[in-house]
Design a protein around this motif. Structure first.
Motif, short mmCIF file in Angstrom:
data_model
loop_
_atom_site.label_atom_id
_atom_site.label_comp_id
_atom_site.label_asym_id
_atom_site.label_seq_id
_atom_site.Cartn_x
_atom_site.Cartn_y
_atom_site.Cartn_z
N UNK A 107 0.83 -1.21 0.00
CA UNK A 107 0.00 0.00 0.00
C UNK A 107 0.87 1.26 0.00
N UNK A 108 1.92 1.23 0.81
CA UNK A 108 2.79 2.42 0.90
C UNK A 108 3.54 2.63 -0.41
N UNK A 109 3.97 1.52 -1.03
CA UNK A 109 4.64 1.67 -2.33
C UNK A 109 3.68 2.33 -3.33
N UNK A 110 2.42 1.91 -3.29
CA UNK A 110 1.41 2.52 -4.18
C UNK A 110 1.28 4.02 -3.92
N UNK A 111 1.25 4.36 -2.62
CA UNK A 111 1.12 5.78 -2.25
C UNK A 111 2.33 6.57 -2.75
N UNK A 112 3.53 5.98 -2.61
CA UNK A 112 4.75 6.67 -3.07
C UNK A 112 4.70 6.84 -4.60
N UNK A 113 4.23 5.81 -5.31
CA UNK A 113 4.14 5.90 -6.77
C UNK A 113 3.10 6.95 -7.19
N UNK A 114 2.03 7.10 -6.39
CA UNK A 114 1.04 8.13 -6.73
C UNK A 114 1.66 9.51 -6.59
N UNK A 115 2.46 9.68 -5.54
CA UNK A 115 3.11 10.99 -5.34
C UNK A 115 4.22 11.23 -6.35
N UNK A 116 4.92 10.17 -6.69
CA UNK A 116 6.06 10.31 -7.61
C UNK A 116 5.90 9.32 -8.77
N UNK A 117 5.02 9.65 -9.74
CA UNK A 117 4.77 8.73 -10.86
C UNK A 117 6.07 8.34 -11.59
N UNK A 118 7.02 9.25 -11.59
CA UNK A 118 8.30 8.98 -12.24
C UNK A 118 8.99 7.75 -11.65
#
Ligand code: ATP
Ligand code: MG
Length: 237
Positions: free
Chosen positions: A115-126
Motif C-alpha cells: 500500500x505504501x509503495x502505491x502511495x509513493x508511486x502516486x506521489x512520484x509517478x516517475x
C-alpha cells in the motif's frame, strides 16, 4: 499544541571546533518547521544529531516524550523518525523498487508495505515508470524523489529533510515543495532544512535561523519573511 520534538541546549563538536553552540528549538505535532541559514551554519549537523548519526557533547533531544539524545539511528526509524539526507543518498547499485523496499525495513506487514509503495508511486509517478532502473542512473531530481519516497516507506511520524530542493530545476523545486506540503497534510510532521529560504518560509508554520552554530532568530514563518535581517541575508536574489 504538543511538541513532538524538543531540542534543548544542543552542543556538538567536530574535534575542537564547536559546530552547535547550545541550540534549542521545538517542533510541534503536525507542523512544518524550517531551519534556514548560510553554508556551514550547522543545519546538517543539527539533523544528523537528531537522527543519531553524530553524538552531542551537551544538551538533550526529546522525541514523543522520550529522551533520544544518545540513541543510535537504527532505533529511531521504528520509533517514527525518517531522514532524507543531504545529497540524495540512494543505493546506486539497487533498483528504485529495491531502494523503496529497504525504506520499509522496520515494517513486516507485506500488504501495508505494498500500500505504501502505491502511495509513493502516486506521489512520484516517475518512480513507478522507472521502478526497475538502477538508482545510480536516475537523474539528480529523480534521485531526490527516490530519497523522499524511501523515507516515506517507514511510515514516519516525523520526517527530517536536508535540502530537498538542492540542485533541482525550478519545476522540480515547485513539485518537491508541493509534495512536502502533501506529506504534512497527510499527518507527518516535517523538519525542513533549506537554502531556498523563500520557498521554505512560504510553506512552513515556524522557522529558526541558524548562524554559525547559534539560533539567532525564530518565529512565525510568514513574519520572518518580512523581517529585515532575514530579507537582507536570505531572501535577496
Ligand atoms: N565531519 C566534519 N568534520 C569537521 N568539521 C565539520 C564536519 N562536518 C561539518 N563540519 C563543520 O561544521 C560546520 C557546520 O556544518 P554543517 O554541515 O552542519 O553546515 P550546514 O548548515 O548544513 O551547511 P550547508 O548549507 O553548506 O550544507 C561547518 O563549519 C563545517 O565545516
Ligand atoms: Mg548542510
Amino acid at each position: 499544541m504538543a511538541a513532538i520534538l524538543e531540542v534543548k541546549d544542543l552542543q556538538v563538536y567536530y574535534g575542537v571546533i564547536q559546530a552547535l553552540k547550545g541550540i534549542s528549538f521545538e517542533v510541534n505535532q503536525g507542523e512544518i518547521i524550517a531551519l534556514i541559514g548560510a553554508n556551514g551554519a550547522g543545519k546538517t549537523t543539527t539533523l544528523q544529531t537528531i537522527t543519531g548519526m553524530i553524538p552531542s557533547k551537551g544538551g538533550s533531544i526529546i522525541y514523543d516524550g522520550q529522551d533520544i539524545t544518545r540513541m543510535p539511528g537504527y532505533k529511531l526509524v521504528p520509533m517514527g523518525i525518517a531522514h532524507v539526507p543531504e545529497g540524495r543518498r540512494v543505493f546506486a547499485e539497487m533498483s528504485v523498487l529495491q531502494n523503496l523496499k529497504l525504506g520499509a525495513y522496520t515494517r513486516s506487514n507485506k500488504n501495508e508495505i505494498e500500500e505504501t509503495i502505491k502511495m509513493v508511486y502516486e506521489r512520484f509517478p516517475r518512480l513507478e515508470e522507472r521502478k526497475n532502473q538502477m538508482a545510480g542512473t536516475l537523474s539528480g531530481g529523480e534521485q531526490q524523489m527516490l530519497a523522499m519516497g524511501r523515507a516515506l516507506m517507514s511510515h514516519p511520524k516525523l520526517i527530517v529533510m536536508d535540502e530537498p530542493s538542492m540542485g533541482l530545476s525550478p519545476i522540480y523545486v515547485n513539485e518537491i515543495f508541493d509534495i512536502i506540503q502533501e506529506i504534512n497534510k497527510s499527518g507527518t510532521t516535517v523538519l525542513l532544512v533549506e537554502q531556498n529560504a523563500k520557498k521554505a518560509l512560504s510553506i512552513a508554520d515556524k522557522a529558526y535561523v541558524l548562524e554559525t552554530g547559534n539560533i539567532v532568530l525564530s518565529g512565525d514563518a510568514k513574519e520572518l519573511m518580512n523581517n529585515d535581517r532575514v530579507k537582507k541575508a536570505y531572501l535577496s536574489e
